[in-house]
Design a protein around this motif. Sequence first.
Motif, PDB file in Angstrom:
ATOM      1  N   VAL A 115     -10.188  23.497  -0.942  1.00 25.76           N
ATOM      2  CA  VAL A 115     -10.300  22.621   0.233  1.00 25.76           C
ATOM      3  C   VAL A 115     -11.295  23.235   1.213  1.00 25.76           C
ATOM      4  O   VAL A 115     -11.051  24.329   1.728  1.00 25.76           O
ATOM      5  N   PRO A 116     -12.418  22.587   1.500  1.00 26.69           N
ATOM      6  CA  PRO A 116     -13.375  23.132   2.475  1.00 26.69           C
ATOM      7  C   PRO A 116     -12.773  23.132   3.875  1.00 26.69           C
ATOM      8  O   PRO A 116     -12.070  22.184   4.260  1.00 26.69           O
ATOM      9  N   VAL A 117     -13.047  24.173   4.613  1.00 30.78           N
ATOM     10  CA  VAL A 117     -12.498  24.277   5.962  1.00 30.78           C
ATOM     11  C   VAL A 117     -13.033  23.172   6.863  1.00 30.78           C
ATOM     12  O   VAL A 117     -12.360  22.737   7.809  1.00 30.78           O
ATOM     13  N   GLN A 118     -14.231  22.655   6.571  1.00 31.03           N
ATOM     14  CA  GLN A 118     -14.815  21.616   7.413  1.00 31.03           C
ATOM     15  C   GLN A 118     -13.992  20.334   7.402  1.00 31.03           C
ATOM     16  O   GLN A 118     -14.023  19.567   8.362  1.00 31.03           O
ATOM     17  N   ILE A 119     -13.236  20.098   6.308  1.00 32.15           N
ATOM     18  CA  ILE A 119     -12.471  18.861   6.186  1.00 32.15           C
ATOM     19  C   ILE A 119     -11.324  18.808   7.200  1.00 32.15           C
ATOM     20  O   ILE A 119     -11.034  17.750   7.774  1.00 32.15           O
ATOM     21  N   ILE A 120     -10.656  19.938   7.421  1.00 37.29           N
ATOM     22  CA  ILE A 120      -9.494  19.937   8.302  1.00 37.29           C
ATOM     23  C   ILE A 120      -9.781  20.606   9.641  1.00 37.29           C
ATOM     24  O   ILE A 120      -8.849  20.828  10.420  1.00 37.29           O
ATOM     25  N   LEU A 121     -11.027  20.905   9.926  1.00 36.31           N
ATOM     26  CA  LEU A 121     -11.357  21.592  11.175  1.00 36.31           C
ATOM     27  C   LEU A 121     -11.020  20.727  12.378  1.00 36.31           C
ATOM     28  O   LEU A 121     -10.416  21.206  13.356  1.00 36.31           O
ATOM     29  N   ILE A 122     -11.395  19.448  12.351  1.00 37.86           N
ATOM     30  CA  ILE A 122     -11.124  18.557  13.478  1.00 37.86           C
ATOM     31  C   ILE A 122      -9.619  18.344  13.679  1.00 37.86           C
ATOM     32  O   ILE A 122      -9.127  18.442  14.809  1.00 37.86           O
ATOM     33  N   PRO A 123      -8.817  18.070  12.623  1.00 37.06           N
ATOM     34  CA  PRO A 123      -7.367  17.954  12.841  1.00 37.06           C
ATOM     35  C   PRO A 123      -6.710  19.233  13.349  1.00 37.06           C
ATOM     36  O   PRO A 123      -5.646  19.172  13.971  1.00 37.06           O
ATOM     37  N   LEU A 124      -7.328  20.398  13.082  1.00 40.78           N
ATOM     38  CA  LEU A 124      -6.732  21.650  13.547  1.00 40.78           C
ATOM     39  C   LEU A 124      -6.672  21.732  15.070  1.00 40.78           C
ATOM     40  O   LEU A 124      -5.736  22.311  15.632  1.00 40.78           O
ATOM     41  N   PHE A 150      -5.436  29.620   4.836  1.00 42.35           N
ATOM     42  CA  PHE A 150      -6.541  29.522   3.891  1.00 42.35           C
ATOM     43  C   PHE A 150      -6.537  30.660   2.879  1.00 42.35           C
ATOM     44  O   PHE A 150      -7.030  30.506   1.763  1.00 42.35           O
ATOM     45  N   GLY A 151      -5.993  31.800   3.239  1.00 45.85           N
ATOM     46  CA  GLY A 151      -5.976  32.934   2.326  1.00 45.85           C
ATOM     47  C   GLY A 151      -4.759  32.990   1.432  1.00 45.85           C
ATOM     48  O   GLY A 151      -4.731  33.783   0.478  1.00 45.85           O
ATOM     49  N   ALA A 152      -3.748  32.158   1.695  1.00 44.73           N
ATOM     50  CA  ALA A 152      -2.509  32.235   0.919  1.00 44.73           C
ATOM     51  C   ALA A 152      -2.740  31.908  -0.549  1.00 44.73           C
ATOM     52  O   ALA A 152      -2.198  32.577  -1.435  1.00 44.73           O
ATOM     53  N   GLY A 153      -3.530  30.881  -0.817  1.00 49.44           N
ATOM     54  CA  GLY A 153      -3.800  30.522  -2.208  1.00 49.44           C
ATOM     55  C   GLY A 153      -4.497  31.634  -2.962  1.00 49.44           C
ATOM     56  O   GLY A 153      -4.129  31.953  -4.105  1.00 49.44           O
ATOM     57  N   TRP A 154      -5.505  32.240  -2.325  1.00 51.79           N
ATOM     58  CA  TRP A 154      -6.204  33.362  -2.957  1.00 51.79           C
ATOM     59  C   TRP A 154      -5.270  34.545  -3.158  1.00 51.79           C
ATOM     60  O   TRP A 154      -5.350  35.244  -4.175  1.00 51.79           O
ATOM     61  N   ALA A 155      -4.395  34.792  -2.184  1.00 52.12           N
ATOM     62  CA  ALA A 155      -3.457  35.919  -2.314  1.00 52.12           C
ATOM     63  C   ALA A 155      -2.543  35.744  -3.515  1.00 52.12           C
ATOM     64  O   ALA A 155      -2.355  36.673  -4.310  1.00 52.12           O
ATOM     65  N   VAL A 156      -1.967  34.562  -3.656  1.00 54.11           N
ATOM     66  CA  VAL A 156      -1.071  34.305  -4.786  1.00 54.11           C
ATOM     67  C   VAL A 156      -1.845  34.334  -6.097  1.00 54.11           C
ATOM     68  O   VAL A 156      -1.375  34.879  -7.108  1.00 54.11           O
ATOM     69  N   PHE A 157      -3.025  33.756  -6.098  1.00 57.95           N
ATOM     70  CA  PHE A 157      -3.835  33.709  -7.315  1.00 57.95           C
ATOM     71  C   PHE A 157      -4.185  35.110  -7.809  1.00 57.95           C
ATOM     72  O   PHE A 157      -4.144  35.385  -9.016  1.00 57.95           O
ATOM     73  N   VAL A 208     -12.624  37.112   6.570  1.00 59.73           N
ATOM     74  CA  VAL A 208     -12.231  36.843   7.957  1.00 59.73           C
ATOM     75  C   VAL A 208     -13.239  37.455   8.929  1.00 59.73           C
ATOM     76  O   VAL A 208     -13.594  36.843   9.940  1.00 59.73           O
ATOM     77  N   TRP A 209     -13.701  38.658   8.642  1.00 64.07           N
ATOM     78  CA  TRP A 209     -14.639  39.336   9.523  1.00 64.07           C
ATOM     79  C   TRP A 209     -15.952  38.558   9.653  1.00 64.07           C
ATOM     80  O   TRP A 209     -16.549  38.511  10.728  1.00 64.07           O
ATOM     81  N   ASN A 210     -16.387  37.940   8.578  1.00 67.40           N
ATOM     82  CA  ASN A 210     -17.659  37.218   8.581  1.00 67.40           C
ATOM     83  C   ASN A 210     -17.527  35.768   9.038  1.00 67.40           C
ATOM     84  O   ASN A 210     -18.535  35.050   9.073  1.00 67.40           O
ATOM     85  N   ASP A 211     -16.327  35.334   9.367  1.00 69.68           N
ATOM     86  CA  ASP A 211     -16.139  33.939   9.763  1.00 69.68           C
ATOM     87  C   ASP A 211     -16.864  33.636  11.069  1.00 69.68           C
ATOM     88  O   ASP A 211     -16.781  34.394  12.039  1.00 69.68           O
ATOM     89  N   LEU A 212     -17.573  32.533  11.086  1.00 67.57           N
ATOM     90  CA  LEU A 212     -18.251  32.047  12.277  1.00 67.57           C
ATOM     91  C   LEU A 212     -17.731  30.688  12.708  1.00 67.57           C
ATOM     92  O   LEU A 212     -17.502  30.446  13.895  1.00 67.57           O
ATOM     93  N   LEU A 213     -17.503  29.802  11.755  1.00 68.78           N
ATOM     94  CA  LEU A 213     -17.160  28.417  12.073  1.00 68.78           C
ATOM     95  C   LEU A 213     -15.829  28.303  12.803  1.00 68.78           C
ATOM     96  O   LEU A 213     -15.734  27.651  13.851  1.00 68.78           O
ATOM     97  N   LEU A 214     -14.778  28.932  12.273  1.00 64.73           N
ATOM     98  CA  LEU A 214     -13.468  28.833  12.915  1.00 64.73           C
ATOM     99  C   LEU A 214     -13.464  29.511  14.286  1.00 64.73           C
ATOM    100  O   LEU A 214     -12.907  28.987  15.244  1.00 64.73           O
ATOM    101  N   GLY A 215     -14.095  30.686  14.369  1.00 63.93           N
ATOM    102  CA  GLY A 215     -14.148  31.378  15.645  1.00 63.93           C
ATOM    103  C   GLY A 215     -14.916  30.612  16.703  1.00 63.93           C
ATOM    104  O   GLY A 215     -14.552  30.611  17.883  1.00 63.93           O
ATOM    105  N   LEU A 216     -15.958  29.939  16.291  1.00 65.32           N
ATOM    106  CA  LEU A 216     -16.769  29.162  17.229  1.00 65.32           C
ATOM    107  C   LEU A 216     -16.072  27.879  17.647  1.00 65.32           C
ATOM    108  O   LEU A 216     -16.231  27.423  18.787  1.00 65.32           O
TER     109      LEU A 216
END
Length: 277
Positions: A115-124, A150-157, A208-216
């Motif tokens: 799921v791209p973060v851009q899809i649910i960014l506005i509802p967030l 967003f990281g839970a799926g990767w963690a379980v995988f 997380v360290w490299n994230d720009l979109l969510l932080g902005l």
Amino acid sequence: MRRGRTSAVLLYGSVTVLSLLWLVPVATAAMIAAVPIGQTREGWWHAGFGDLTLDNLVEAWREALSGYAVNSFVIAVGSVALTVVTGAMASYAFARMRFAGKRIVYLLLISTMIVPVQIILIPLLPWLRTLGLSTGDTQFLGIILVHTAFGAGWAVFMMSSFFADVPEELLEAARIDGARHLDILRRIVLPLAMPGIVSFAIIDFVFVWNDLLLGLSLLDRDHQPLTVGLANLQSPHLAQENLVAAGSIIAVLPPLVLFALLNRYYVRGLFAGGVKG
């Protein structure tokens, strides 16, 4: 043998050339950050050892990046810690427990990886406002929860495969001794699966360290991470590329240091399970 040697030479030669090409922009940024701006505009490749200075790094840190760096550490450490804890418990459940709807829940959780973060960014945005996580220091908790989701799926995988490789005999012996699931997870599974956990933690920290979109988008100026501060640094100092380069080097250092310190666990995690016996 000759063919094997030729293949090895070609392989390592190609990798070396690609590595050097990848290092060109990094080395360029490091040199621009290490010399005065006048020397940069004349050509940083003409600089000598006497021209090297830390003034650019100090100025970039003091002028704009110190507060952003603290925010980044709070967000990254909090997100990784929460994701690892929740992901480890969920991975143990999926790998070692039986419950109704296990496969469906697993597929739904893994599907969050695509799921791209851009899809649910506005509802967030309204969700965080409704939960009271859009003002003050509660913004840190809000974005930490978002990164954890967003990281839970990767963690379980990633981690469930390491948990599944733990010998069943050890777990059965612990059950006979009266150990509960949390005791088994804490005393047996986690120590044996530590390379996989550390591997995921490093990858998640870098993400997380490299994230720009969510932080902005989700945070105000006082709570934004280092990536946003670095982007803002380019606007008032567009002509001062030495500060921009210095800020880039500052932003890259924490993931590099983390990887250098935990490289042993990371490599073991990558190759775990590749050899049996």
